[in-house]
Motif scaffolding. Structure first.
Motif, PDB file in Angstrom:
ATOM      1  N   ASN A 178      80.826  35.528 -82.664  1.00 22.10           N
ATOM      2  CA  ASN A 178      80.315  34.264 -83.217  1.00 22.10           C
ATOM      3  C   ASN A 178      79.518  34.498 -84.496  1.00 22.10           C
ATOM      4  O   ASN A 178      79.380  33.600 -85.316  1.00 22.10           O
ATOM      5  N   ARG A 227      81.007  57.116 -74.019  1.00 17.76           N
ATOM      6  CA  ARG A 227      80.457  58.407 -74.446  1.00 17.76           C
ATOM      7  C   ARG A 227      79.778  59.195 -73.335  1.00 17.76           C
ATOM      8  O   ARG A 227      79.598  60.389 -73.453  1.00 17.76           O
ATOM      9  N   PRO A 282      75.572  46.372 -81.273  1.00 22.75           N
ATOM     10  CA  PRO A 282      76.231  45.075 -81.088  1.00 22.75           C
ATOM     11  C   PRO A 282      75.366  43.883 -81.483  1.00 22.75           C
ATOM     12  O   PRO A 282      75.651  42.762 -81.064  1.00 22.75           O
ATOM     13  N   ILE A 320      83.827  36.340 -79.758  1.00 22.43           N
ATOM     14  CA  ILE A 320      83.133  36.079 -78.492  1.00 22.43           C
ATOM     15  C   ILE A 320      81.865  35.281 -78.767  1.00 22.43           C
ATOM     16  O   ILE A 320      81.148  35.548 -79.740  1.00 22.43           O
ATOM     17  N   GLY A 321      81.584  34.338 -77.879  1.00 24.58           N
ATOM     18  CA  GLY A 321      80.339  33.571 -77.991  1.00 24.58           C
ATOM     19  C   GLY A 321      79.164  34.395 -77.497  1.00 24.58           C
ATOM     20  O   GLY A 321      78.850  35.440 -78.069  1.00 24.58           O
ATOM     21  N   GLY A 362      79.630  49.361 -71.309  1.00 24.10           N
ATOM     22  CA  GLY A 362      78.740  48.363 -71.905  1.00 24.10           C
ATOM     23  C   GLY A 362      78.729  47.073 -71.094  1.00 24.10           C
ATOM     24  O   GLY A 362      79.373  46.965 -70.039  1.00 24.10           O
ATOM     25  N   GLY A 363      78.013  46.082 -71.601  1.00 26.98           N
ATOM     26  CA  GLY A 363      77.846  44.820 -70.881  1.00 26.98           C
ATOM     27  C   GLY A 363      79.180  44.160 -70.548  1.00 26.98           C
ATOM     28  O   GLY A 363      79.395  43.718 -69.412  1.00 26.98           O
ATOM     29  N   TYR A 369      76.384  43.002 -89.569  1.00 26.15           N
ATOM     30  CA  TYR A 369      77.100  42.865 -88.294  1.00 26.15           C
ATOM     31  C   TYR A 369      78.232  41.842 -88.428  1.00 26.15           C
ATOM     32  O   TYR A 369      79.391  42.112 -88.072  1.00 26.15           O
TER      33      TYR A 369
HETATM   34  N1  LIG Z   1      78.118  40.416 -75.238  1.00 29.30           N
HETATM   35  C1  LIG Z   1      78.314  39.407 -76.074  1.00 29.30           C
HETATM   36  O1  LIG Z   1      77.884  38.281 -75.837  1.00 29.30           O
HETATM   37  C2  LIG Z   1      79.106  39.627 -77.346  1.00 29.30           C
HETATM   38  C3  LIG Z   1      79.172  38.576 -78.278  1.00 29.30           C
HETATM   39  C4  LIG Z   1      79.931  38.750 -79.430  1.00 29.30           C
HETATM   40  C5  LIG Z   1      80.608  39.937 -79.637  1.00 29.30           C
HETATM   41  N2  LIG Z   1      80.493  40.952 -78.728  1.00 29.30           N
HETATM   42  C6  LIG Z   1      81.196  42.212 -79.010  1.00 29.30           C
HETATM   43  O2  LIG Z   1      81.810  42.676 -77.816  1.00 29.30           O
HETATM   44  C7  LIG Z   1      81.750  44.104 -77.773  1.00 29.30           C
HETATM   45  C8  LIG Z   1      81.098  44.549 -76.453  1.00 29.30           C
HETATM   46  O3  LIG Z   1      79.804  43.988 -76.383  1.00 29.30           O
HETATM   47  P1  LIG Z   1      78.759  44.516 -75.309  1.00 29.30           P
HETATM   48  O4  LIG Z   1      77.740  43.445 -75.189  1.00 29.30           O
HETATM   49  O5  LIG Z   1      79.477  44.988 -74.119  1.00 29.30           O
HETATM   50  O6  LIG Z   1      78.140  45.757 -76.115  1.00 29.30           O
HETATM   51  P2  LIG Z   1      77.424  47.068 -75.496  1.00 29.30           P
HETATM   52  O7  LIG Z   1      76.542  47.590 -76.583  1.00 29.30           O
HETATM   53  O8  LIG Z   1      76.828  46.751 -74.179  1.00 29.30           O
HETATM   54  O9  LIG Z   1      78.630  48.087 -75.273  1.00 29.30           O
HETATM   55  C9  LIG Z   1      79.146  48.874 -76.324  1.00 29.30           C
HETATM   56  C10 LIG Z   1      79.633  50.167 -75.716  1.00 29.30           C
HETATM   57  O10 LIG Z   1      80.223  50.952 -76.782  1.00 29.30           O
HETATM   58  C11 LIG Z   1      79.936  52.310 -76.509  1.00 29.30           C
HETATM   59  N3  LIG Z   1      80.045  53.128 -77.726  1.00 29.30           N
HETATM   60  C12 LIG Z   1      79.248  53.093 -78.808  1.00 29.30           C
HETATM   61  N4  LIG Z   1      79.612  54.027 -79.690  1.00 29.30           N
HETATM   62  C13 LIG Z   1      80.659  54.686 -79.137  1.00 29.30           C
HETATM   63  C14 LIG Z   1      81.446  55.792 -79.549  1.00 29.30           C
HETATM   64  N5  LIG Z   1      81.212  56.419 -80.708  1.00 29.30           N
HETATM   65  N6  LIG Z   1      82.449  56.220 -78.746  1.00 29.30           N
HETATM   66  C15 LIG Z   1      82.689  55.589 -77.551  1.00 29.30           C
HETATM   67  N7  LIG Z   1      81.954  54.548 -77.093  1.00 29.30           N
HETATM   68  C16 LIG Z   1      80.953  54.102 -77.889  1.00 29.30           C
HETATM   69  C17 LIG Z   1      78.495  52.279 -75.979  1.00 29.30           C
HETATM   70  O11 LIG Z   1      78.186  53.471 -75.263  1.00 29.30           O
HETATM   71  C18 LIG Z   1      78.514  51.023 -75.113  1.00 29.30           C
HETATM   72  O12 LIG Z   1      78.802  51.314 -73.749  1.00 29.30           O
HETATM   73  C19 LIG Z   1      80.988  44.561 -78.994  1.00 29.30           C
HETATM   74  O13 LIG Z   1      81.899  44.958 -80.000  1.00 29.30           O
HETATM   75  C20 LIG Z   1      80.229  43.310 -79.428  1.00 29.30           C
HETATM   76  O14 LIG Z   1      79.998  43.287 -80.812  1.00 29.30           O
HETATM   77  C21 LIG Z   1      79.746  40.829 -77.592  1.00 29.30           C
END
Ligand SMILES: NC(=O)c1ccc[n+]([C@@H]2O[C@H](COP(=O)([O-])OP(=O)(O)OC[C@H]3O[C@@H](n4cnc5c(N)ncnc54)[C@H](O)[C@@H]3O)[C@@H](O)[C@H]2O)c1
Length: 307
Positions: free
Chosen positions: A126, A41, A89, A196-197, A17-18, A169
């Motif tokens: 956040n 996955r 997310p 996380i922000g 993911g990101g 969420y």
């Molecule tokens: N990016 C941000 O600014 C931000 C801000 C606040 C919180 N967050 C939290 O940080 C975390 C990561 O964020 P992100 O932006 O990288 O999200 P993202 O959606 O890019 O990555 C999530 C990853 O989880 C994987 N995933 C989903 N279901 C799955 C499963 N059943 N088994 C295995 N893997 C699985 C997806 O394939 C994906 O690669 C999340 O929990 C998000 O809520 C992110």
């Protein structure tokens, strides 16, 4: 309870993911990191991202699968987990999506505790305080006043179907934090939940933060509202790539013996001048020392309008 000197092997869930895509290469280069277990996955995406990284074991696992045997075997030799995986997310998450993600967190956390791991880092959000993004709460924000003792989910969110209030969420993240606090034990698993922000995928420059907070809005054919106060809310939660990586490193390495309890919840934003978010707690507990400030890169239009 936790040592800065040990070589740690770290499992990263949601690795492609990101945020995972930024953290895994950082861990590859970190001298304190003995190895990385990258879980997601899709085996093809895992290979595309990480095949060249010598310290990284790629594990294609669906963390929602009822049989946790694959996860248990992937945990052999692992000391710490950074748990990013989530089904949706964004604040347009349904309650069933939030429950699915909560189940993944609960099962992984309990497995980590049973397997004697040292540290579990949960990525909260956040959006646990999303309702502060709107009036009347927004008006009450003072610098550093948004602490992790507050709970106010309910972000207003633009979707293809119009505006929604995203309770599921934010509530799912708050319950994940509470679960981490309950599972943490002195002389056992310590937990850090990080609100996380906003750390955008890829370059993550402040100029691409917008007043919607929604990275998918353009793909939905919508443009963000021209609202300086909302833009300011989202800019103030910016977390730069450099500060994000430092934050995760500190969440993994900080010594839990000095904390008030074996589980803690902290905010994770850059050092954005005048922001409401409290990052002093993260500085005191885990030694988080952010270096970036969103207002060095963009104009504070709201302050400008107000004179
Ligand atoms: N990016 C941000 O600014 C931000 C801000 C606040 C919180 N967050 C939290 O940080 C975390 C990561 O964020 P992100 O932006 O990288 O999200 P993202 O959606 O890019 O990555 C999530 C990853 O989880 C994987 N995933 C989903 N279901 C799955 C499963 N059943 N088994 C295995 N893997 C699985 C997806 O394939 C994906 O690669 C999340 O929990 C998000 O809520 C992110």
């Amino acid at each position: 309870m936790h040592t800065q000197n040990t070589q740690l092997k770290v499992m990263v869930t949601g690795a492609t993911g990101g945020l995972g895509s930024k953290l895994v290469p950082f861990l590859q280069a970190a001298d304190w990191c003995a190895g990385v277990v990258a879980v997601d996955r899709d085996s093809q995406v895992l290979a595309e991202r990480f095949a060249m990284l010598s310290k990284v074991e790629r594990r294609t696992i669906d963390l929602s699968a009822p049989d946790m045997g694959f996860v248990a075997s992937a945990l052999q030799g692992v000391d710490a987990i950074v748990h990013f995986a989530i089904l949706n997310p964004l604040p347009d998450s349904s309650w069933s999506e939030a429950a699915y993600s909560f189940d993944m967190t609960a099962r992984l956390l309990l497995l980590a505790r049973d397997h004697g791991l040292q540290r579990f880092v949960f990525t909260s959000s956040n959006h646990a305080l999303g309702n502060y993004g709107q009036e009347p709460l927004r008006h009450a924000i003072v610098p550093g006043g948004l602490t992790t003792e507050l709970f106010a989910p309910g972000s207003k969110w633009d979707t293809a179907a119009g505006e929604i209030t995203g309770y599921a969420y934010g509530a799912g993240k708050i319950f994940g934090e509470r679960l981490c606090l309950a599972a943490a034990k002195r002389d056992g698993l310590s937990t850090v939940a990080v609100r996380i922000g906003w750390c955008q995928a890829g370059e993550n420059h402040p100029s691409t933060l917008d007043a919607s907070g929604n990275p998918n809005l353009a793909a939905l054919g919508r443009t963000p509202r021209d609202d300086p106060a909302e833009l300011r809310w989202f800019r103030n939660m910016w977390l730069s790539n450099r500060d994000f990586l430092h934050l995760m490193e500190r969440a993994l390495l900080a010594d839990a013996d000095a904390w008030p309890s074996p589980g803690i919840v902290v905010n994770g934003m850059s050092a954005n001048r005048g922001m409401g978010w409290d990052i002093d707690t993260a500085r005191r507990t885990i030694g988080y020392l952010p270096q970036d400030n969103v207002w060095d890169s963009v104009l504070d239009e709201e302050a400008f309008i107000g004179g």
